[in-house]
Motif scaffolding. Structure first.
Motif, PDB file in Angstrom:
ATOM      1  N   VAL A 118       0.937  -1.149   0.061  1.00 53.07           N
ATOM      2  CA  VAL A 118       0.005  -0.058   0.010  1.00 53.07           C
ATOM      3  C   VAL A 118       0.865   1.291   0.023  1.00 53.07           C
ATOM      4  CG1 VAL A 118      -2.096   1.229   1.224  1.00 53.07           C
ATOM      5  CG2 VAL A 118      -1.546  -1.222   1.553  1.00 53.07           C
ATOM      6  N   VAL A 119       0.695   2.248  -0.880  1.00 53.50           N
ATOM      7  CA  VAL A 119       1.425   3.408  -0.830  1.00 53.50           C
ATOM      8  C   VAL A 119       0.393   4.479  -0.571  1.00 53.50           C
ATOM      9  CG1 VAL A 119       2.641   5.137  -2.118  1.00 53.50           C
ATOM     10  CG2 VAL A 119       2.613   2.633  -2.926  1.00 53.50           C
ATOM     11  N   VAL A 120       0.442   5.290   0.630  1.00 54.16           N
ATOM     12  CA  VAL A 120      -0.122   6.035   0.970  1.00 54.16           C
ATOM     13  C   VAL A 120       0.323   7.574   0.928  1.00 54.16           C
ATOM     14  CG1 VAL A 120      -1.183   7.044   3.320  1.00 54.16           C
ATOM     15  CG2 VAL A 120      -0.959   4.679   3.011  1.00 54.16           C
ATOM     16  N   THR A 121      -0.458   8.467   0.350  1.00 51.39           N
ATOM     17  CA  THR A 121      -0.089   9.845   0.433  1.00 51.39           C
ATOM     18  C   THR A 121      -0.251  10.603   1.440  1.00 51.39           C
ATOM     19  OG1 THR A 121      -1.188   9.701  -1.934  1.00 51.39           O
ATOM     20  CG2 THR A 121      -0.337  11.635  -1.291  1.00 51.39           C
ATOM     21  N   SER A 122       0.737  10.759   2.436  1.00 51.79           N
ATOM     22  CA  SER A 122       0.899  11.505   3.315  1.00 51.79           C
ATOM     23  C   SER A 122       1.243  12.838   2.976  1.00 51.79           C
ATOM     24  CB  SER A 122       1.839  11.068   4.431  1.00 51.79           C
ATOM     25  OG  SER A 122       1.680  11.810   5.552  1.00 51.79           O
ATOM     26  N   SER A 123       2.197  13.687   3.770  1.00 50.82           N
ATOM     27  CA  SER A 123       2.770  14.972   3.293  1.00 50.82           C
ATOM     28  C   SER A 123       3.702  15.453   4.319  1.00 50.82           C
ATOM     29  CB  SER A 123       1.194  15.942   3.773  1.00 50.82           C
ATOM     30  OG  SER A 123       1.706  17.398   3.626  1.00 50.82           O
ATOM     31  N   THR A 124       4.273  16.585   3.766  1.00 51.72           N
ATOM     32  CA  THR A 124       5.310  17.052   4.675  1.00 51.72           C
ATOM     33  C   THR A 124       4.770  17.781   5.987  1.00 51.72           C
ATOM     34  OG1 THR A 124       5.554  19.032   3.234  1.00 51.72           O
ATOM     35  CG2 THR A 124       7.333  17.507   3.169  1.00 51.72           C
ATOM     36  N   ALA A 165      -3.415  11.097  10.769  1.00 50.74           N
ATOM     37  CA  ALA A 165      -3.622   9.933   9.763  1.00 50.74           C
ATOM     38  C   ALA A 165      -2.277   9.076   9.302  1.00 50.74           C
ATOM     39  CB  ALA A 165      -4.086  10.391   8.371  1.00 50.74           C
ATOM     40  N   GLU A 166      -1.093   9.661   9.249  1.00 53.09           N
ATOM     41  CA  GLU A 166       0.028   8.794   9.145  1.00 53.09           C
ATOM     42  C   GLU A 166       0.291   7.925  10.256  1.00 53.09           C
ATOM     43  OE1 GLU A 166       3.656  10.501   7.119  1.00 53.09           O
ATOM     44  OE2 GLU A 166       4.520   8.925   7.977  1.00 53.09           O
ATOM     45  N   GLU A 167       0.172   8.716  11.500  1.00 49.29           N
ATOM     46  CA  GLU A 167       0.373   7.874  12.814  1.00 49.29           C
ATOM     47  C   GLU A 167      -0.277   6.695  12.976  1.00 49.29           C
ATOM     48  OE1 GLU A 167       1.782  11.545  15.777  1.00 49.29           O
ATOM     49  OE2 GLU A 167      -0.121  10.371  16.102  1.00 49.29           O
ATOM     50  N   ASP A 179       2.758  -4.354   4.264  1.00 46.44           N
ATOM     51  CA  ASP A 179       3.709  -3.635   3.572  1.00 46.44           C
ATOM     52  C   ASP A 179       3.240  -2.208   3.159  1.00 46.44           C
ATOM     53  OD1 ASP A 179       5.693  -2.688   1.899  1.00 46.44           O
ATOM     54  OD2 ASP A 179       6.126  -4.528   1.074  1.00 46.44           O
ATOM     55  N   MET A 180       3.722  -0.934   3.719  1.00 43.33           N
ATOM     56  CA  MET A 180       3.217  -0.007   3.588  1.00 43.33           C
ATOM     57  C   MET A 180       4.328   1.201   3.156  1.00 43.33           C
ATOM     58  SD  MET A 180       0.575   2.616   5.584  1.00 43.33           S
ATOM     59  CE  MET A 180       2.021   3.516   6.673  1.00 43.33           C
ATOM     60  N   VAL A 181       4.406   1.895   2.375  1.00 46.31           N
ATOM     61  CA  VAL A 181       5.245   3.063   2.063  1.00 46.31           C
ATOM     62  C   VAL A 181       4.545   4.470   1.961  1.00 46.31           C
ATOM     63  CG1 VAL A 181       6.965   3.883   0.365  1.00 46.31           C
ATOM     64  CG2 VAL A 181       6.795   1.589   0.624  1.00 46.31           C
ATOM     65  N   THR A 182       4.963   5.495   2.625  1.00 43.83           N
ATOM     66  CA  THR A 182       4.186   6.518   2.589  1.00 43.83           C
ATOM     67  C   THR A 182       5.074   7.809   1.738  1.00 43.83           C
ATOM     68  OG1 THR A 182       5.293   7.899   4.472  1.00 43.83           O
ATOM     69  CG2 THR A 182       3.194   6.754   4.890  1.00 43.83           C
ATOM     70  N   ILE A 183       4.355   8.446   0.961  1.00 47.61           N
ATOM     71  CA  ILE A 183       4.935   9.447   0.031  1.00 47.61           C
ATOM     72  C   ILE A 183       4.630  10.775   0.915  1.00 47.61           C
ATOM     73  CG2 ILE A 183       4.985  10.621  -2.150  1.00 47.61           C
ATOM     74  CD1 ILE A 183       6.267   7.830  -2.324  1.00 47.61           C
ATOM     75  N   ASN A 184       5.498  11.653   1.261  1.00 43.89           N
ATOM     76  CA  ASN A 184       5.327  12.938   1.733  1.00 43.89           C
ATOM     77  C   ASN A 184       5.671  13.956   1.125  1.00 43.89           C
ATOM     78  OD1 ASN A 184       5.899  10.409   3.794  1.00 43.89           O
ATOM     79  ND2 ASN A 184       5.164  11.983   5.299  1.00 43.89           N
ATOM     80  N   PRO A 185       4.824  14.366   0.144  1.00 44.13           N
ATOM     81  CA  PRO A 185       5.237  15.875  -0.734  1.00 44.13           C
ATOM     82  C   PRO A 185       5.032  16.916   0.119  1.00 44.13           C
ATOM     83  CG  PRO A 185       3.292  14.542  -1.579  1.00 44.13           C
ATOM     84  CD  PRO A 185       3.389  14.175  -0.127  1.00 44.13           C
ATOM     85  N   ALA A 186       5.726  17.925  -0.208  1.00 45.15           N
ATOM     86  CA  ALA A 186       5.384  19.436  -0.054  1.00 45.15           C
ATOM     87  C   ALA A 186       4.420  19.800  -0.928  1.00 45.15           C
ATOM     88  CB  ALA A 186       6.770  20.430  -0.040  1.00 45.15           C
ATOM     89  N   MET A 187       4.232  21.398  -0.824  1.00 48.69           N
ATOM     90  CA  MET A 187       3.198  21.617  -1.939  1.00 48.69           C
ATOM     91  C   MET A 187       3.221  21.400  -3.177  1.00 48.69           C
ATOM     92  SD  MET A 187       0.798  23.748  -0.383  1.00 48.69           S
ATOM     93  CE  MET A 187       0.343  25.224  -1.043  1.00 48.69           C
ATOM     94  N   CYS A 245      10.156  11.837   1.776  1.00 46.50           N
ATOM     95  CA  CYS A 245       9.877  13.216   1.402  1.00 46.50           C
ATOM     96  C   CYS A 245      10.116  13.635   0.158  1.00 46.50           C
ATOM     97  CB  CYS A 245      10.807  14.056   2.425  1.00 46.50           C
ATOM     98  SG  CYS A 245      10.472  13.893   4.162  1.00 46.50           S
ATOM     99  N   LEU A 246       9.420  14.530  -0.351  1.00 46.37           N
ATOM    100  CA  LEU A 246       9.638  14.856  -1.697  1.00 46.37           C
ATOM    101  C   LEU A 246       9.539  16.536  -1.697  1.00 46.37           C
ATOM    102  CD1 LEU A 246       8.647  12.056  -2.738  1.00 46.37           C
ATOM    103  CD2 LEU A 246       7.735  13.353  -4.880  1.00 46.37           C
TER     104      LEU A 246
END
Ligand code: NDP
Length: 319
Positions: A118-124, A165-167, A179-187, A245-246
């Motif tokens: 699972v890829v979760v869209t988190s955020s900075t 949500a990410e916690e 098996d989870m990965v998060t993507i943490n983009p800025a704006m 982090c992106l």
């Protein structure tokens, strides 16, 4: 291969769906209202959509509404989450859909053996809001976590929703062995596929719609196609793990105005800052981990230009 994208009509998700279809995936894509052409038309006309895009109706707050469309998928990209700042009831509008919605989707993933990652869209927003100093000599990275209490005290409700949500997601994934990965983009900025205006593109639009001042804020920024690609890489690269982090660059809003002035000398742009305080400092975010996903960041100036061109093409600005 079949994958699922939640919140498929959104800004980032639309690019993700496009790239997944380009790569030959079959995509089960959730939307809240499949009968609304503003939410679906731009997806239905993507290349490969006719053959391999399946829209389904699901709401984050409706338990089990993702079950049948996640069952059979190898990958799940959970992007759906409300992103706006003008809220009256943060709990109901932002926090519940973010936290309960994430657990709802992860629960559907845990119910089937088909889901491999699972890829979760988190955020900075879930990374840097913890009260630690953020100055040009500081480099934040994936080990940083935002602090819920800090977000609450600062009334950063969206940031709070993403942090909680990410916690909750990491706790759930650990307990269930997902098996989870998060993507943490800025704006996120860059061209829009959807016909409606999303919050991060609106931040650029707000500087060119006749505003007299620019905000005294420093944000991180990243290009939308880099974000969509990072999601796919995070799914496809077996060794991808944890958070990514992106951030191409952190800039003060005065710098965005400078870039806009250079690109469009005839544009009417805000001349002064909204207050007389010293500029909120910039900081750095490490690119090291994201480089391992093969992301070669598009420069911020290019993202700004493509955002403006797209906003123009969609009729949000005229010049
Ligand atoms: P958009 O506002 O364009 O998309 C948000 C999506 O979430 C929409 O598809 C929306 O569905 C869906 N959604 C919201 N509430 C619900 C709900 N109750 N049930 C089902 N779906 C729901 O946002 P972005 O593309 O900008 O953001 C996508 C993700 O990326 C979010 O998780 C956001 O937090 C994250 N993110 C965004 C950044 C940015 O700068 N854009 C930066 C960092 C992270 P509908 O179309 O029906 O309204």
């Amino acid at each position: 291969k079949v994958v699922c994208v939640t919140g498929a009509s959104g800004y980032i998700a639309s690019w993700l769906v496009k790239f997944l279809l380009n790569r030959g995936y079959t995509v089960n894509a959730s939307v809240r209202d499949p009968s609304d052409p503003k939410k679906t038309q731009h997806l239905l006309c993507l290349e490969g959509a006719k053959e391999r895009l399946h829209l389904f109706k699901a709401d984050l707050l409706e338990e089990g509404s993702f079950d049948s469309d996640i069952d059979g998928c190898e990958g799940v990209f959970h992007t759906a989450s409300p992103f706006y700042h003008d809220v009256k009831d943060p709990q109901a509008e932002l926090i519940d859909p973010a936290v309960k919605g994430t657990l709802n989707v992860l629960n559907s993933c845990a119910k089937t053996s088909s889901v491999k990652r699972v890829v979760v869209t988190s955020s900075t927003a879930a990374v840097v809001y913890n009260g630690k100093p953020r100055t040009p000599d500081v480099t934040a990275d994936e080990t940083w976590f935002s602090d819920a209490e800090f977000c609450k005290a600062s009334k950063l409700w969206y940031n709070l929703s993403k942090t909680l949500a990410e916690e909750a997601a990491w706790k759930f994934a650990k307990e269930k062995g997902l098996d989870m990965v998060t993507i943490n983009p800025a704006m996120v900025i860059g061209p829009l596929l959807q016909p409606t205006l999303n919050t991060s593109a609106a931040a650029i639009l707000s500087l060119i719609n006749g505003a007299e001042t620019f905000p005294n804020l420093s944000y991180g920024w990243v290009y939308v196609k880099d974000v969509a690609n990072a999601h796919i890489q995070a799914f496809e690269i077996p060794s991808a793990n944890g958070r990514y982090c992106l951030v191409e660059r952190v800039t003060h809003h005065s710098e965005i105005v400078n870039i806009l002035r250079e690109l469009y000398p005839n544009l009417q742009l805000p001349e002064r800052c909204e207050d007389e305080n010293p500029y909120v400092p910039t900081y750095k975010v490490s690119k090291e981990k994201t480089m391992s996903l093969g992301i070669d960041y598009i420069p911020f100036e290019v993202s700004v230009k493509e955002t403006v061109e797209s906003l123009k093409e969609k009729g949000f600005i005229h010049f």
